[in-house]
Structures are given as C-alpha cells and as structure tokens.
Design a protein around this motif. Sequence first.
Motif, PDB file in Angstrom:
ATOM      1  N   ARG B 167       0.729  -1.204   0.204  1.00 19.82           N
ATOM      2  CA  ARG B 167       0.152  -0.470   0.179  1.00 19.82           C
ATOM      3  C   ARG B 167       0.937   1.235   0.078  1.00 19.82           C
ATOM      4  NH1 ARG B 167      -5.558   0.585   2.752  1.00 19.82           N
ATOM      5  NH2 ARG B 167      -4.659  -1.753   3.761  1.00 19.82           N
ATOM      6  N   VAL B 168       0.554   1.996  -0.634  1.00 21.85           N
ATOM      7  CA  VAL B 168       1.100   3.440  -0.605  1.00 21.85           C
ATOM      8  C   VAL B 168       0.284   4.130   0.394  1.00 21.85           C
ATOM      9  CG1 VAL B 168       1.737   5.547  -2.182  1.00 21.85           C
ATOM     10  CG2 VAL B 168       2.518   4.044  -3.020  1.00 21.85           C
ATOM     11  N   SER B 169       1.034   4.683   1.709  1.00 18.17           N
ATOM     12  CA  SER B 169       0.935   5.659   2.482  1.00 18.17           C
ATOM     13  C   SER B 169       1.345   6.745   2.081  1.00 18.17           C
ATOM     14  CB  SER B 169       0.834   5.201   3.749  1.00 18.17           C
ATOM     15  OG  SER B 169       0.931   3.978   4.061  1.00 18.17           O
ATOM     16  N   ILE B 170       1.982   7.050   2.112  1.00 18.19           N
ATOM     17  CA  ILE B 170       2.537   8.770   1.806  1.00 18.19           C
ATOM     18  C   ILE B 170       2.710   8.990   0.624  1.00 18.19           C
ATOM     19  CG2 ILE B 170       3.983  10.664   2.687  1.00 18.19           C
ATOM     20  CD1 ILE B 170       3.406   9.147   4.853  1.00 18.19           C
ATOM     21  N   CYS B 171       2.517  10.026  -0.598  1.00 16.15           N
ATOM     22  CA  CYS B 171       2.421  10.448  -1.665  1.00 16.15           C
ATOM     23  C   CYS B 171       2.867  11.970  -1.259  1.00 16.15           C
ATOM     24  CB  CYS B 171       1.381  10.343  -2.532  1.00 16.15           C
ATOM     25  SG  CYS B 171       2.270  10.837  -4.765  1.00 16.15           S
ATOM     26  N   LEU B 172       4.000  12.198  -1.594  1.00 16.20           N
ATOM     27  CA  LEU B 172       4.608  14.071  -1.286  1.00 16.20           C
ATOM     28  C   LEU B 172       4.381  14.466  -3.144  1.00 16.20           C
ATOM     29  CD1 LEU B 172       5.554  16.713  -0.850  1.00 16.20           C
ATOM     30  CD2 LEU B 172       7.968  15.521  -0.628  1.00 16.20           C
ATOM     31  N   VAL B 173       4.072  15.351  -3.648  1.00 13.48           N
ATOM     32  CA  VAL B 173       3.536  15.896  -4.683  1.00 13.48           C
ATOM     33  C   VAL B 173       4.270  16.994  -4.621  1.00 13.48           C
ATOM     34  CG1 VAL B 173       1.173  16.022  -6.418  1.00 13.48           C
ATOM     35  CG2 VAL B 173       1.000  14.452  -4.658  1.00 13.48           C
ATOM     36  N   CYS B 174       5.008  16.750  -6.185  1.00 11.59           N
ATOM     37  CA  CYS B 174       5.314  18.420  -6.401  1.00 11.59           C
ATOM     38  C   CYS B 174       4.588  18.788  -7.881  1.00 11.59           C
ATOM     39  CB  CYS B 174       6.895  18.082  -6.389  1.00 11.59           C
ATOM     40  SG  CYS B 174       8.222  17.484  -4.751  1.00 11.59           S
ATOM     41  N   LEU B 175       5.370  20.340  -8.176  1.00  7.11           N
ATOM     42  CA  LEU B 175       5.536  20.734  -9.580  1.00  7.11           C
ATOM     43  C   LEU B 175       6.622  21.864  -9.825  1.00  7.11           C
ATOM     44  CD1 LEU B 175       3.750  21.385 -12.014  1.00  7.11           C
ATOM     45  CD2 LEU B 175       2.568  22.813 -10.603  1.00  7.11           C
ATOM     46  N   GLN B 176       7.573  21.268 -10.717  1.00 12.57           N
ATOM     47  CA  GLN B 176       8.638  22.091 -10.299  1.00 12.57           C
ATOM     48  C   GLN B 176       9.292  21.991 -11.372  1.00 12.57           C
ATOM     49  OE1 GLN B 176       9.266  21.546  -5.664  1.00 12.57           O
ATOM     50  NE2 GLN B 176      11.371  21.610  -6.605  1.00 12.57           N
ATOM     51  N   GLU B 177      10.088  22.465 -12.325  1.00 14.88           N
ATOM     52  CA  GLU B 177      10.240  22.225 -13.381  1.00 14.88           C
ATOM     53  C   GLU B 177      11.474  21.163 -12.915  1.00 14.88           C
ATOM     54  OE1 GLU B 177       9.551  24.829 -16.125  1.00 14.88           O
ATOM     55  OE2 GLU B 177      10.969  24.080 -16.504  1.00 14.88           O
ATOM     56  N   SER B 178      12.337  21.230 -11.481  1.00 12.19           N
ATOM     57  CA  SER B 178      13.213  19.859 -11.841  1.00 12.19           C
ATOM     58  C   SER B 178      13.281  19.363 -10.522  1.00 12.19           C
ATOM     59  CB  SER B 178      14.439  19.411 -12.241  1.00 12.19           C
ATOM     60  OG  SER B 178      15.438  20.575 -11.711  1.00 12.19           O
ATOM     61  N   THR B 179      12.942  18.650  -9.768  1.00 11.74           N
ATOM     62  CA  THR B 179      13.198  17.821  -8.065  1.00 11.74           C
ATOM     63  C   THR B 179      13.890  16.901  -8.526  1.00 11.74           C
ATOM     64  OG1 THR B 179      12.212  18.768  -6.093  1.00 11.74           O
ATOM     65  CG2 THR B 179      10.812  17.165  -7.357  1.00 11.74           C
ATOM     66  N   LEU B 180      14.140  16.241  -6.779  1.00 14.63           N
ATOM     67  CA  LEU B 180      14.048  15.305  -6.507  1.00 14.63           C
ATOM     68  C   LEU B 180      12.831  13.962  -6.683  1.00 14.63           C
ATOM     69  CD1 LEU B 180      17.355  15.115  -3.962  1.00 14.63           C
ATOM     70  CD2 LEU B 180      17.226  14.453  -6.799  1.00 14.63           C
ATOM     71  N   THR B 181      13.126  12.959  -7.461  1.00 13.30           N
ATOM     72  CA  THR B 181      11.898  12.091  -7.149  1.00 13.30           C
ATOM     73  C   THR B 181      12.141  11.029  -6.991  1.00 13.30           C
ATOM     74  OG1 THR B 181      11.733  11.618  -9.355  1.00 13.30           O
ATOM     75  CG2 THR B 181      10.190  13.555  -9.346  1.00 13.30           C
ATOM     76  N   TYR B 182      11.885   9.762  -6.690  1.00 13.73           N
ATOM     77  CA  TYR B 182      12.161   8.534  -5.616  1.00 13.73           C
ATOM     78  C   TYR B 182      10.642   7.279  -5.203  1.00 13.73           C
ATOM     79  CZ  TYR B 182      12.290  11.337  -1.086  1.00 13.73           C
ATOM     80  OH  TYR B 182      12.575  12.052  -0.360  1.00 13.73           O
ATOM     81  N   ALA B 183      11.135   6.385  -5.447  1.00 13.39           N
ATOM     82  CA  ALA B 183       9.561   5.086  -4.642  1.00 13.39           C
ATOM     83  C   ALA B 183      10.241   4.951  -3.656  1.00 13.39           C
ATOM     84  CB  ALA B 183       9.165   4.467  -5.918  1.00 13.39           C
ATOM     85  N   SER B 184       9.934   4.722  -2.368  1.00 16.70           N
ATOM     86  CA  SER B 184      10.502   4.645  -1.103  1.00 16.70           C
ATOM     87  C   SER B 184       9.493   3.686  -0.494  1.00 16.70           C
ATOM     88  CB  SER B 184      11.621   5.495  -0.824  1.00 16.70           C
ATOM     89  OG  SER B 184      11.998   4.916   0.070  1.00 16.70           O
TER      90      SER B 184
END
Lengths: 189, 450
Positions: B167-184
């Motif tokens: 189950r995915v409990s937390i999702c940090l959603v961004c809206l930027q030109e670029s940012t670090l993204t990951y699944a953890s």
Amino acid sequence: MIAVPTISELIHHIKRCPPEFLAPPVINGKGEVHTEALANDVIRMLSADLTAAKALTLTPDKRSPAELILIQICCWILTHTFFKEIDNRWLNDFLRTQLSAIAPLIKSELWIQDEERAEELARMILKCSGYIPAGETRDESLDRFDSVNTIKRLKVIEESKAAIERAKELRQKMAEKKAREAANVYSRE
Amino acid sequence: MKLTPALTDDERFPLLSDLSFLKELRQDSCGPRYNFRSGDRLTTECLAKVQHYNEGLKAKAFWRPGEIPSWLPAWLDWCRSTVPAYRNYATSFLQNHSLRREQIARAPWNFVSDECSVDDLLVYNTSGTTGAPMDVLFDPVSQAVWIPQLESILAADDIVIEGGAGRVSICLVCLQESTLTYASLSTYLRGAGVLKINLNPADWNDSHDRISYLEKYNPEILTGDPFTFLALADLAPAIRPKALISSAMTLQTGVRKRLEAQFGCPVYDIYSLTECRMIGVSKRPGVHRLIRPELYVEILHPDHDKAVADGERGEITVTGGINPFLPLIRYRTGDFASLRYTDSMIEICDFEGREPIIFMTVDGRFLNNVDISRAMMEFELAAFTLHQRKDRSVEFTGWGADVSEAEIQRVMQNLFGAAVSCHITIKTDGLPEGKKVQYSSEFNEADVSV
C-alpha cells in the motif's frame, strides 16, 4: 589579626628562592636534597616544635623528580612569615597530593623564573591554605587563579583541539554522498 | 540533479527484507522516470526511538502560560554540556540570547551534540524559499518522526494510516521544473510505500500516466503545497486520500474548500520548517494548533530577546526538538504571529508566514518559487526580492558583490522564458531588514493550471 600577603608580595618571595631548593632530590639513593627531611623540617619550624616526630611521609622513590623539586620550592615559600601565623593542618595533604598532577607539566625552574608560573604557585598555595590574597575579593582571587591555572589552560587547549577535530570530521562527513542522500522527505517545508 | 545515489537498497532499508513492492513502484509501466533513490535508513535502534517518540507525543503534556516546559531545564543542561555552540549558554533559559538562521548556516557542525555519531549524519540542503540556502543536519530518527507527528494530527479526527507492504501510504506531490523524485518505503509504517513525484509532464512517459499511476496506488495521504494540489485537482485523478497535508505556504480558504470538495477528505495546513520540521497544524485560516510538547514556542519581540506581552504579535521562536544534530535554543523562525492558550491547546494566531505567491512563465505556465530559489543558489546573494506584474514582466533586486545583471537576466530567461521582460537592479548596500528572500506577484491562485 593575620596579615595575609598580597599576591605580588608572595611572587616576590618566590622569586627569591635560593637555588639550593632546586637541587636534584634524592631518589633511590642518588641526588642532593632529601625532600622528605626538608619538608618535615619546615613543618617543625612552622609548628615551633623543633623536636617533633616526623609528621609527613613522602616516599620520594615513588615520586617524579619534578614533583619533589616543586615540593622543595613550596618548602621555601612556606618560610614566609605569614605561614607561621596560620593553622597549617592543610599542609601535609597539600604536599603529599596537590602537586603531583601539575609538577610534570612545567619545567621546575620556571616556577621561580616565570612571572606567571610564580603567580600560579602563589595563588595555588594561598588557596589551599584557605586564605584570600590581600586586596582581592574571593571571586577576584578565584578568577585570577583560573586565568593562570596550567591544568585548566591545558584542558581548554585539549578541548579546543578535540572540538577542531570534531568539526573537521563532521565537515568531511557532510561532503560525503552518503550523508547527502538524506532519508525520505515526507512533505515540503 | 547533482545528486547521485550512494547507498544500496539494503542500506536504505536495513530492517525490510522484502523489497518487492519497492521494485513494483519503481518499475510500473505508468510510473514516472524517477531520478533518485531514498530510504528511511532506520535500524532497530532507530525504529525503537521513533516508536518511543510516538509514545511520548501521546503522553507528554504542553506547558502552561507563563511557564517553561518541565523538560526544558534538563534539556538545556544537556545542550550546554554536549553542544559546542551552547557551551557558554546560561543555566537560566530566559537569560540566553536568541539564535538566527545565519548563525547556524555559517557553522552547522557547531550545533551537533558530542553524543552524535558522525555515521548517523544526514544533510539536507534547503534552497531557501524564505531565507538564504543552508545545510540542515539531522539523522534518520529526526526525519522519520514526521510520521508519528502526522499520525497525532490525524488521530484527532479519527483518521488512521494503515500502512503495510503493498500500500502507498504517503505521496509527496511536487510541481516544479525539476526536483528529486523517488519511490521509497517506510519501515515505521511496516513497509508501506512512500512516493515523491513531480507533476511536470516532462517527468513522465505520457502525461496521462500521472493520473493512472496515482489512481493505481491511491495513496492514503497526499502532501504538497497549495498550488501543486490545485494543479492536481485540475488533473482530477479518481483517488480517495484520507487527508491532504498542505505545507510550505499559507493555504487559503478558497483553495481548501475546493480541495476538500474534490478529494472528499480534510485538508490540513501544516506550519513547518526544515530546521525543526512540524510546528503546528491548521484547519481554519490563521490559527495553527501546536502539536509537539517537546518543541517549546515563544513569541519574542523582533528587536530584543524578551517575550512580547500575552496575546501580542512577535517572532515565532522555538526551543527543543528531537534532532541531536541541530538542537535549537530560542531559534527565531522569521515568521510572525501571536500565541493563545485555551483550556485544551496552544494556538499560533494571526499567523502571517508564507503568503502564497504565484509566478507565471511568459507562456502562461505556473512557476513554483522553489525553482527560483534553487536557481538563485548559484549566486552569492545576501538577499533578493522578486516581483511579477500582471503583464508577466519581473522586477528583481539583488544584494551581492559578485553578480552581474547579465547573469541574473540569463537565469530569469531560463525560468520565465526567453521573452520575459526583466528589470534588474544589483545593490551592494542598504540590505533589507527581515526576510532575505522576498517574493511578490500580481497573480493569484485562479491563474494556476498545469
């Protein structure tokens, strides 16, 4: 009324220490000055009982030359008239236990030649006798003793060396990739 | 992104033996092109500390008006004896001067307790939405306690994070030109998924994948800033989160109502700082309830280190926290509010911290100010202000010696588009008081779309 000397008076007295008090102590049968005998003579002189039995055992063979010479220098300091006027029950413990840590840190002759070391010794001996130098408050005297205290000074140096090492270690670690790959971020701050 | 992964998954998740869900999240055909890897790095000992902290949050009581917390004297003693920067601090808490961001930024290593092992050190560089960039030092425990803090907020409304593998409990959603993204994953949440994604279509193989991926994993909790949530609302994925956690800038009532209506869940506005993480939570405008008994909040006069009179506005100042790599004593947050005590809680009122600022590119796309802050990090600016007019032109004033107008012009064109009209001023004196980074704009949230 006991006339406590000023620090400068006591420093002046220390600086007049005859060179004989700095002669090599007898250790394992070799040397010139029998430190224990000298100390007991001073104790007898202060108590005005010249035939009293030996009050202090120093076992010089188990002590460093630096400590024994410092005991000898203190014997000279104790010839100041002030010490004849006060209760000297503090003295045995002082000579037996209070000088061993500091003695190896300072070259023996500096206790007499160097103004600051002479002041340190004057302040240390007065503090151990339970008196405050003339013209100073208790806080002032403790403050000034702190400012010349070799053990404290070395401790500060030691601590700042350790602090510099620690900061260096943390800065190195901060630059490492592993630290920069920080743990999960859960929200924007 | 400058960062490259430096650990193995085993190092990222020392206590999780089954990482198959992680692989699924990373390899999903409609997933984003994740550009980074991250883990919570919790060992058995760390996890026990996080759980212990969770118990403490439930058990500890808040301080009363006019009192300092009962834990504070012993904590101050601990700081004085183990933290280089605090060695000369007074034993009496109120005699100590306040601390500013710049002091920590100059030498963050001086704020690390001697008890910390350097092996636990983590570094987070904050680009400085509200101040100059700085390295914030912390450890896996002080990072992971965010989740129990969140749980305590949700528990007040009987919302529970289920967690668990699959189950995915937390999702940090961004809206930027670029940012670090990951699944953890989260060890504390028993292997549940934690995602950090960027809604920027450039991060995805197909822009519709943004919707498909979210719908497939239907996260329990979404976190982000108000603009990102508005953009998400426009995308309208069919997801049923239990709560939205908004942070980084003030959540306006209209935005909250729209989000609550669309996602069918409460929206919480969190007041938090990188330096100490969460401070308070708000469910109505301008009022944040304090949530951490182990983080003492004072309201200090802006010019001297005395608390303002009860109920008056002043600078929010925090002491305590759980991070031994950055214990805070009277740390000025740069945000202003008043404090109100009720029978059951302590509230930050009249809060004016981070008004939402909308920037638009010349071709009408929303530009997140975090992208601007990050771009400005290449210059050594003591401060800057940026204002955007309705005609999309921008006015920039920077304070610094080693920067030229042409360099700033180049960055503005990269951010806003080559055709942007810029008025740039570089000054070397007359540094503004207050926040070192100030953004303003004539646009509002009605102008936002993805």
